[in-house]
Enzyme design. Structure first.
Site, PDB file in Angstrom:
ATOM      1  N   THR A  47       0.827  -1.205   0.000  1.00  8.61           N
ATOM      2  CA  THR A  47       0.000   0.000   0.000  1.00  8.61           C
ATOM      3  C   THR A  47       0.863   1.257   0.000  1.00  8.61           C
ATOM      4  OG1 THR A  47      -1.663  -1.199   1.276  1.00  8.61           O
ATOM      5  CG2 THR A  47      -1.871   1.184   1.198  1.00  8.61           C
ATOM      6  N   THR A  48       1.885   1.286   0.847  1.00 11.19           N
ATOM      7  CA  THR A  48       2.769   2.446   0.930  1.00 11.19           C
ATOM      8  C   THR A  48       3.553   2.635  -0.362  1.00 11.19           C
ATOM      9  OG1 THR A  48       2.946   2.022   3.300  1.00 11.19           O
ATOM     10  CG2 THR A  48       4.556   3.535   2.362  1.00 11.19           C
ATOM     11  N   TYR A 110     -13.157  -4.137  -2.300  1.00 13.93           N
ATOM     12  CA  TYR A 110     -14.310  -3.681  -3.080  1.00 13.93           C
ATOM     13  C   TYR A 110     -15.365  -4.765  -3.290  1.00 13.93           C
ATOM     14  CZ  TYR A 110     -17.246  -1.339  -6.502  1.00 13.93           C
ATOM     15  OH  TYR A 110     -18.327  -0.786  -7.144  1.00 13.93           O
ATOM     16  N   TYR A 136      -2.748 -10.117   4.407  1.00 15.26           N
ATOM     17  CA  TYR A 136      -2.743  -8.714   4.844  1.00 15.26           C
ATOM     18  C   TYR A 136      -4.174  -8.313   5.154  1.00 15.26           C
ATOM     19  CZ  TYR A 136      -1.951  -3.602   4.441  1.00 15.26           C
ATOM     20  OH  TYR A 136      -1.894  -2.242   4.654  1.00 15.26           O
ATOM     21  N   ARG A 141      -9.206  -0.199   4.727  1.00 10.08           N
ATOM     22  CA  ARG A 141      -8.989   0.047   3.306  1.00 10.08           C
ATOM     23  C   ARG A 141      -9.807  -0.882   2.413  1.00 10.08           C
ATOM     24  NH1 ARG A 141      -4.812   3.359   1.855  1.00 10.08           N
ATOM     25  NH2 ARG A 141      -3.320   3.948   3.486  1.00 10.08           N
ATOM     26  N   LYS A 164      -0.220 -10.001   8.270  1.00 11.22           N
ATOM     27  CA  LYS A 164       0.047  -8.603   8.606  1.00 11.22           C
ATOM     28  C   LYS A 164      -1.285  -8.047   9.090  1.00 11.22           C
ATOM     29  CE  LYS A 164       1.038  -3.997   6.808  1.00 11.22           C
ATOM     30  NZ  LYS A 164       1.297  -3.150   5.603  1.00 11.22           N
ATOM     31  N   ILE A 206       5.304  -4.702   9.798  1.00 12.65           N
ATOM     32  CA  ILE A 206       5.575  -4.110   8.492  1.00 12.65           C
ATOM     33  C   ILE A 206       5.265  -2.630   8.663  1.00 12.65           C
ATOM     34  CG2 ILE A 206       4.895  -4.026   6.066  1.00 12.65           C
ATOM     35  CD1 ILE A 206       4.386  -7.048   6.235  1.00 12.65           C
TER      36      ILE A 206
END
Length: 300
Positions: A47-48, A110, A136, A141, A164, A206
Site C-alpha cells: 500500500t505504501t 471492493y 494482509y 482500506r 500482517k 511491516i
C-alpha cells in the site's frame, strides 16, 4: 514447506517517482539506506508503495530492483495483492520467479467476499504457487475483515504462513497465537500499537515509519522482541509522534514529504494521492526531529 521465521521490522517501502516515472536510482538508494540502518526485511509494492497505481511492468521492476539490490542481505516480502484471485496468483508467481522470500497478499477489496470466499481466495494461491504467503488484513482500506477462525483454517495450508494485521485490535494476536499455533507469523501493520502487539505474542511489524527513521525503528523492535520493556518504551516515546504524523494526510504523501526533506527522493505521488498538505508539514518535521531524524525547517 518449512515455515519461515520473519521477525523484526520490515519496511513498507515507498515507490519514488520523478517526472511521472519510477525513480530507480532513488529507490536503490532507499533500499541501501534501510539495510545499512539495520532493518530486518523490506516490503516493496505494498500500500505504501502505491501498488494500485503502478503498471504491471512497474510492479515487476520495483520488486526486481529490491531483490537485486538487497542481494540476500534481508528477506524481501513482495506485495502481490489483488481483488482478482487469478491476478493475485500471477503476482505471487512473479514474486517467486524474481526471488522474493514471500508474498504479502491483501484481502480482496471492493467485492467484499464472505469468509468462505476469503478462504478459497488464499487456498487457490496456496495451491498454485509454492511461495510463503502472508495475509494482509486491513479492513479500513478493503471493507472486509478476515476472521481469526478463517485464519485458523488457512494456517493449516503449507504456504499460508502468517498475517500482517493492521486492525490495531490487540486481542487478536493472543487468540491467533492459540488458534494458529506457534509457527504462525504475526506482524503488526500499525506502527503506533506495535509495542502492544508484540506483548501479545507478535513477531514484529511491516512499518511505514521505518521509511523515515529506520535505525530508530530497528532498535525499537529489537528491544521489544528481546523483552527489554524499558528500552522499548523509550524508543516508543521517541517515535510515537512520527507514527501519528505520517498519517495526518493520505498515505504515503507525508512519508514522501519526510523523505524529500531529507533529500532522499521527490515527494511526488500518483493521483488520486495528492501531495502532502502544507498545513501538516511543520508537524511532520517536528515529529522527525523528536524521533532523532535531522530535517531542515519547513520550507516556505
Amino acid at each position: 514447506m518449512t515455515r519461515p521465521s520473519f521477525r523484526g521490522v520490515f519496511t513498507a517501502l515507498v515507490t519514488p517517482f520523478r517526472d511521472g516515472a519510477l525513480d530507480e536510482a532513488a529507490f536503490v538508494a532507499l533500499v541501501e539506506r534501510q539495510i545499512a540502518a539495520g532493518v530486518h526485511g523490506l516490503v516493496p509494492v505494498g500500500t505504501t508503495g502505491e501498488s494500485v497505481t503502478l503498471t504491471e511492468a512497474e510492479q515487476r521492476r520495483v520488486v526486481e530492483l529490491c531483490v537485486t539490490t538487497a542481494r540476500g542481505r534481508v528477506p524481501i516480502i513482495a506485495g502481490a495483492g489483488s481483488n482478482s484471485t487469478a491476478e493475485a496468483i500471477e503476482l505471487t508467481r512473479q514474486a517467486k520467479e524474481i526471488g522474493a522470500a514471500a508474498a504479502l497478499v491483501v484481502t480482496p477489496y471492493y467485492n467484499r467476499p464472505s469468509q468462505e470466499g476469503l478462504y478459497r481466495h488464499y487456498a487457490a494461491i496456496n495451491d498454485a504457487v509454492g511461495l510463503p504467503v502472508l495475509v494482509y488484513n486491513v479492513p479500513s482500506r478493503t471493507s472486509v475483515d478476515i476472521s481469526n477462525e478463517t485464519l485458523e483454517r488457512l494456517s493449516r495450508l503449507p504456504n499460508i504462513v502468517g498475517v500482517k494485521d493492521a486492525t490495531a485490535d490487540l486481542g487478536r494476536p493472543s487468540l491467533q497465537r492459540l488458534m494458529c499455533g506457534e509457527g504462525w507469523v504475526m506482524l503488526s501493520g500499525d506502527d503506533a500499537s506495535a509495542l502492544g502487539y508484540i506483548a501479545h505474542g507478535g513477531h514484529g511489524a511491516i512499518s511505514v515509519t521505518s521509511n523515515v527513521a529506520p535505525e530508530a525503528c530497528a532498535k525499537f523492535y529489537e528491544a521489544a522482541l528481546a523483552g527489554d520493556t524499558r528500552s522499548a518504551l523509550a524508543w516508543q516515546d521517541r517515535l510515537i509522534r512520527l507514527h501519528k504524523a505520517l498519517f495526518l494526510d493520505a498515505s504515503p504523501s507525508p512519508t514522501k514529504f519526510a523523505l524529500a526533506s531529507l533529500g532522499l527522493c521527490s515527494e511526488a505521488a500518483r493521483l488520486p494521492i495528492a501531495p502532502c498538505s502544507e498545513a501538516i508539514k511543520p508537524t511532520v518535521l517536528a515529529a522527525m526531529r523528536a524521533a532523532g531524524v535531522e530535517a531542515p525547517s519547513c520550507p516556505s
